[in-house]
Design a protein around this motif. Structure first.
Motif, PDB file in Angstrom:
ATOM      1  N   GLU A 196       0.835  -1.205   0.000  1.00 28.61           N
ATOM      2  CA  GLU A 196       0.000   0.000   0.000  1.00 28.61           C
ATOM      3  C   GLU A 196       0.866   1.249   0.000  1.00 28.61           C
ATOM      4  O   GLU A 196       0.585   2.216  -0.723  1.00 28.61           O
ATOM      5  N   ALA A 197       1.926   1.253   0.800  1.00 27.71           N
ATOM      6  CA  ALA A 197       2.839   2.397   0.825  1.00 27.71           C
ATOM      7  C   ALA A 197       3.479   2.585  -0.546  1.00 27.71           C
ATOM      8  O   ALA A 197       3.576   3.716  -1.037  1.00 27.71           O
ATOM      9  N   GLN A 198       3.880   1.504  -1.160  1.00 27.84           N
ATOM     10  CA  GLN A 198       4.494   1.586  -2.486  1.00 27.84           C
ATOM     11  C   GLN A 198       3.519   2.198  -3.488  1.00 27.84           C
ATOM     12  O   GLN A 198       3.894   3.054  -4.287  1.00 27.84           O
ATOM     13  N   ARG A 199       2.255   1.777  -3.435  1.00 29.83           N
ATOM     14  CA  ARG A 199       1.249   2.335  -4.347  1.00 29.83           C
ATOM     15  C   ARG A 199       1.013   3.818  -4.067  1.00 29.83           C
ATOM     16  O   ARG A 199       0.957   4.632  -4.987  1.00 29.83           O
ATOM     17  N   GLN A 200       0.871   4.174  -2.792  1.00 23.00           N
ATOM     18  CA  GLN A 200       0.532   5.559  -2.442  1.00 23.00           C
ATOM     19  C   GLN A 200       1.615   6.554  -2.835  1.00 23.00           C
ATOM     20  O   GLN A 200       1.310   7.688  -3.201  1.00 23.00           O
ATOM     21  N   ILE A 201       2.862   6.145  -2.731  1.00 23.66           N
ATOM     22  CA  ILE A 201       3.942   7.080  -3.064  1.00 23.66           C
ATOM     23  C   ILE A 201       4.532   6.809  -4.443  1.00 23.66           C
ATOM     24  O   ILE A 201       5.510   7.435  -4.835  1.00 23.66           O
TER      25      ILE A 201
ATOM     26  N   ALA B  40       6.267   4.402  -5.585  1.00 19.66           N
ATOM     27  CA  ALA B  40       7.664   3.976  -5.525  1.00 19.66           C
ATOM     28  C   ALA B  40       7.904   2.889  -6.571  1.00 19.66           C
ATOM     29  O   ALA B  40       7.083   1.989  -6.735  1.00 19.66           O
ATOM     30  N   PRO B  41       9.012   2.938  -7.273  1.00 14.91           N
ATOM     31  CA  PRO B  41       9.283   1.952  -8.316  1.00 14.91           C
ATOM     32  C   PRO B  41       9.624   0.562  -7.784  1.00 14.91           C
ATOM     33  O   PRO B  41       9.563  -0.411  -8.530  1.00 14.91           O
ATOM     34  N   SER B  42       9.991   0.477  -6.504  1.00 17.56           N
ATOM     35  CA  SER B  42      10.345  -0.825  -5.929  1.00 17.56           C
ATOM     36  C   SER B  42      10.002  -0.830  -4.446  1.00 17.56           C
ATOM     37  O   SER B  42       9.753   0.224  -3.844  1.00 17.56           O
ATOM     38  N   LEU B  43      10.004  -2.023  -3.859  1.00 14.95           N
ATOM     39  CA  LEU B  43       9.751  -2.128  -2.419  1.00 14.95           C
ATOM     40  C   LEU B  43      10.852  -1.422  -1.635  1.00 14.95           C
ATOM     41  O   LEU B  43      10.579  -0.740  -0.652  1.00 14.95           O
ATOM     42  N   ASN B  44      12.081  -1.574  -2.077  1.00 10.82           N
ATOM     43  CA  ASN B  44      13.200  -0.925  -1.400  1.00 10.82           C
ATOM     44  C   ASN B  44      13.040   0.596  -1.442  1.00 10.82           C
ATOM     45  O   ASN B  44      13.269   1.285  -0.438  1.00 10.82           O
TER      46      ASN B  44
END
Length: 84
Positions: free
Chosen positions: A29-34, A36-40
């Motif tokens: 969810e954090a990756q989607r909201q911001i 971000a291109p990767s989990l890292n």
């Protein structure tokens, strides 16, 4: 004499983070909201935001204390009595 917790803390600090230790749904969810291109990248961005937010809180608290000091709201006269 060494601290018995020192080894455990060193192991914690140097052990790699595994996906089992992180809430995968929350991370996704954090990756989607911001976006971000990767989990890292999501983890690094979340940590950066957290650090900036906490620094802001400390800065605001210091500014409030400075303002209180400038307005004479602290009574330092009791410090001398406490040291005696």
């Amino acid at each position: 004499m060494t601290d018995p917790q020192e080894g455990a803390l060193t192991d914690l600090a140097t052990s790699p983070i595994t996906e089992e230790e992180i809430d995968a749904e929350l991370l996704a969810e954090a990756q989607r909201q911001i976006s971000a291109p990767s989990l890292n990248a999501a983890i690094n961005e979340a940590l950066r935001r957290l650090v900036e937010e906490e620094r802001g809180k400390r800065r605001a608290a210091m500014e409030r204390l400075q303002r209180m000091h400038d307005e004479g709201l602290f009574d330092y006269s009791q410090l001398d009595a406490a040291e005696e």
